[in-house]
Design an enzyme around this catalytic site. Sequence first.
Site, mmCIF file in Angstrom:
data_model
loop_
_atom_site.group_PDB
_atom_site.id
_atom_site.type_symbol
_atom_site.label_atom_id
_atom_site.label_comp_id
_atom_site.label_asym_id
_atom_site.label_seq_id
_atom_site.Cartn_x
_atom_site.Cartn_y
_atom_site.Cartn_z
ATOM 1 N N GLU A 82 108.807 -5.358 -42.915
ATOM 2 C CA GLU A 82 109.496 -4.062 -42.772
ATOM 3 C C GLU A 82 110.856 -4.291 -42.090
ATOM 4 O O GLU A 82 110.920 -4.779 -40.956
ATOM 5 C CB GLU A 82 108.621 -3.093 -41.957
ATOM 6 C CG GLU A 82 109.109 -1.669 -42.086
ATOM 7 C CD GLU A 82 108.134 -0.614 -41.558
ATOM 8 O OE1 GLU A 82 106.910 -0.830 -41.603
ATOM 9 O OE2 GLU A 82 108.626 0.426 -41.100
ATOM 10 N N LYS A 271 100.806 4.131 -35.744
ATOM 11 C CA LYS A 271 101.242 3.177 -36.771
ATOM 12 C C LYS A 271 102.553 2.520 -36.317
ATOM 13 O O LYS A 271 102.755 1.320 -36.487
ATOM 14 C CB LYS A 271 101.423 3.893 -38.114
ATOM 15 C CG LYS A 271 101.674 2.974 -39.295
ATOM 16 C CD LYS A 271 103.146 2.660 -39.534
ATOM 17 C CE LYS A 271 103.330 1.706 -40.702
ATOM 18 N NZ LYS A 271 104.749 1.306 -40.865
ATOM 19 N N ASP A 287 93.729 -12.498 -35.439
ATOM 20 C CA ASP A 287 92.920 -11.710 -36.365
ATOM 21 C C ASP A 287 93.432 -10.268 -36.291
ATOM 22 O O ASP A 287 92.983 -9.467 -35.466
ATOM 23 C CB ASP A 287 91.447 -11.797 -35.931
ATOM 24 C CG ASP A 287 90.511 -11.100 -36.904
ATOM 25 O OD1 ASP A 287 90.974 -10.208 -37.635
ATOM 26 O OD2 ASP A 287 89.312 -11.446 -36.913
ATOM 27 N N HIS A 384 116.839 3.178 -40.044
ATOM 28 C CA HIS A 384 115.888 2.603 -41.004
ATOM 29 C C HIS A 384 116.575 2.318 -42.334
ATOM 30 O O HIS A 384 116.456 1.231 -42.897
ATOM 31 C CB HIS A 384 114.742 3.599 -41.201
ATOM 32 C CG HIS A 384 113.559 3.020 -41.879
ATOM 33 N ND1 HIS A 384 112.574 2.361 -41.187
ATOM 34 C CD2 HIS A 384 113.207 2.969 -43.170
ATOM 35 C CE1 HIS A 384 111.650 1.946 -42.027
ATOM 36 N NE2 HIS A 384 112.014 2.302 -43.254
HETATM 37 P P1 NAD Z 1 86.850 -20.649 -32.506
HETATM 38 O O1 NAD Z 1 85.399 -20.829 -32.679
HETATM 39 O O2 NAD Z 1 87.763 -21.358 -33.451
HETATM 40 O O3 NAD Z 1 87.291 -21.010 -31.012
HETATM 41 C C1 NAD Z 1 86.469 -20.787 -29.910
HETATM 42 C C2 NAD Z 1 86.015 -22.122 -29.390
HETATM 43 O O4 NAD Z 1 87.118 -22.770 -28.753
HETATM 44 C C3 NAD Z 1 84.945 -21.964 -28.348
HETATM 45 O O5 NAD Z 1 83.743 -22.286 -28.949
HETATM 46 C C4 NAD Z 1 85.298 -22.948 -27.258
HETATM 47 O O6 NAD Z 1 84.335 -23.975 -27.198
HETATM 48 C C5 NAD Z 1 86.624 -23.565 -27.690
HETATM 49 N N1 NAD Z 1 87.631 -23.541 -26.609
HETATM 50 C C6 NAD Z 1 88.461 -24.563 -26.284
HETATM 51 N N2 NAD Z 1 89.249 -24.209 -25.253
HETATM 52 C C7 NAD Z 1 88.927 -22.953 -24.915
HETATM 53 C C8 NAD Z 1 89.404 -22.045 -23.933
HETATM 54 N N3 NAD Z 1 90.371 -22.367 -23.067
HETATM 55 N N4 NAD Z 1 88.872 -20.807 -23.894
HETATM 56 C C9 NAD Z 1 87.897 -20.454 -24.764
HETATM 57 N N5 NAD Z 1 87.393 -21.275 -25.695
HETATM 58 C C10 NAD Z 1 87.906 -22.519 -25.792
HETATM 59 O O7 NAD Z 1 87.288 -19.150 -32.632
HETATM 60 P P2 NAD Z 1 86.874 -17.808 -31.875
HETATM 61 O O8 NAD Z 1 87.971 -17.440 -30.953
HETATM 62 O O9 NAD Z 1 85.499 -17.832 -31.350
HETATM 63 O O10 NAD Z 1 86.905 -16.810 -33.127
HETATM 64 C C11 NAD Z 1 88.115 -16.418 -33.702
HETATM 65 C C12 NAD Z 1 88.090 -16.644 -35.186
HETATM 66 O O11 NAD Z 1 86.947 -15.996 -35.748
HETATM 67 C C13 NAD Z 1 89.282 -16.038 -35.868
HETATM 68 O O12 NAD Z 1 89.773 -16.963 -36.806
HETATM 69 C C14 NAD Z 1 88.706 -14.810 -36.565
HETATM 70 O O13 NAD Z 1 89.465 -14.439 -37.677
HETATM 71 C C15 NAD Z 1 87.344 -15.275 -36.918
HETATM 72 N N6 NAD Z 1 86.284 -14.276 -37.135
HETATM 73 C C16 NAD Z 1 86.465 -12.966 -36.837
HETATM 74 C C17 NAD Z 1 85.452 -12.050 -37.009
HETATM 75 C C18 NAD Z 1 85.650 -10.621 -36.608
HETATM 76 O O14 NAD Z 1 84.780 -9.789 -36.848
HETATM 77 N N7 NAD Z 1 86.751 -10.263 -35.991
HETATM 78 C C19 NAD Z 1 84.213 -12.468 -37.488
HETATM 79 C C20 NAD Z 1 84.040 -13.837 -37.783
HETATM 80 C C21 NAD Z 1 85.076 -14.725 -37.589
#
Ligand code: NAD
Length: 428
Positions: A82, A271, A287, A384
């Site tokens: 946009e 929005k 996400d 805009h």
């Molecule tokens: P992830 O599993 O990739 O990362 C989390 C992992 O990172 C943890 O298991 C942890 O062990 C590790 N880690 C390393 N350093 C860390 C720190 N400093 N703090 C916290 N954890 C640390 O991802 P996530 O964050 O658990 O999930 C995000 C992903 O899941 C996104 O890509 C999202 O799109 C996707 N997702 C989203 C949904 C939803 O409903 N929103 C559902 C399923 C998957």
Amino acid sequence: MSSSRFPRFHLLSIQEQRQKLAEFAQLSAQEVSLIQTLNTDDTQSIHATIENAVGLHSLPLGVAPNFLIDGQDHIVPMVTEEPSVIAAASNGARRLRVEPGGIVTKCGRSIMLGQIQILQVPNREQAQIDVMQNADQLINTANQALPGLQRRGGGALELHVRIIQNEKLLQKCGPIFLVEFEVDVCDAMGANAVNTMAESLAAPLEKITAGQVRLRILSNYCAKRLATATVSIPLDVLAHESITGLEIAKRIEEASLFAEIDPHRAVTHNKGIMNGIDAVLIATGQDVRAVEAAAHAFAARNGQYTALATWSLQNNLLLGQLTLPMPVGVVGGATAVHKGVQVALKILKKPSAQMLSQIIAAVGLTQNFSALYALVTDGIQKGHMKMHARTVAMASGANAQSATDVAKKLVAGGDISSDAAQRIINDE
Ligand code: NAD
């Protein structure tokens, strides 16, 4: 520390803008080249990112200078299609550099909620007692599924039971015996983390409740993971042409009340906030759907959809506030693999997840301020359409060099249409 205040930044060439950004964020030549193209000919790594990846889809990555947030200068990377979003963010950020430290922000702990739906529990009262008696053991089980979080000071914290029943449930499947648990996901967004923990609880919960576990998944409604941005604007900062700052503050307050009371207006108000927020979310590999879903649920938390950001005139100051859930991470997800995202996070000084959520809230508040400011003064179309004119020029066949000239002529002629653009291009 260098200032992010760059007067007339938008008038610089793309090379000059990159140079200023590189100096501010201390980007290496390789990092600059990464954001320049954000392309890769490494087809194997593209193919590994999502199912059936056949190519890349590009959007412009821009930067909004001028942000002063909690006394820290920021240039904010934003990805958007946009045309007016970054102009509005930069311009609003310039006005919100108020004493002493600009926009003030805070956020809650990175708490996400997991939900386990259990059906056909024969004795719900007894099952609830049993689950709560085993709560510590269940929390332990969840933490063993992902020990890294506890090591970092987070992890599963507590669980509780809710029993949901209504007429429809009674006809179809019986009450839902719902076990919910809270997790501090530290610097992650946390969806995968919480889902892994939720699945680890399925078998022990079936054993304890004698019911049937169905869904085991996070709730994206993270009502404790709230980011807040506030600003107190002196009235002289608001004056515009012949309109006094006091008058503009009153009009912004009236606009805020309109959005607070009327859901039709609130949707557009919000929005506009998400225009800025989504652009930062995309640039930093978040996400977007999760933040959008949580934000709109939060906007309706009291039963009626309302404004996420509000403005009021108090003691000769215009006070603005935005609060919304902000499930963002700086580890995991796309942040772990997308090189452009890693540069975007470096531009933001490699924030923690909480700091990132605060910056994003500040951008949302600024975006809302700019939209309301335009609406109560010149109207939204003036700025805009000026930006939109370039897109119209290019869609009508102008090239990158001539588009700015064609756009200027479109604006001067007061007719920003593809017919008008066509006539200008044919005359050149
Ligand atoms: P992830 O599993 O990739 O990362 C989390 C992992 O990172 C943890 O298991 C942890 O062990 C590790 N880690 C390393 N350093 C860390 C720190 N400093 N703090 C916290 N954890 C640390 O991802 P996530 O964050 O658990 O999930 C995000 C992903 O899941 C996104 O890509 C999202 O799109 C996707 N997702 C989203 C949904 C939803 O409903 N929103 C559902 C399923 C998957």
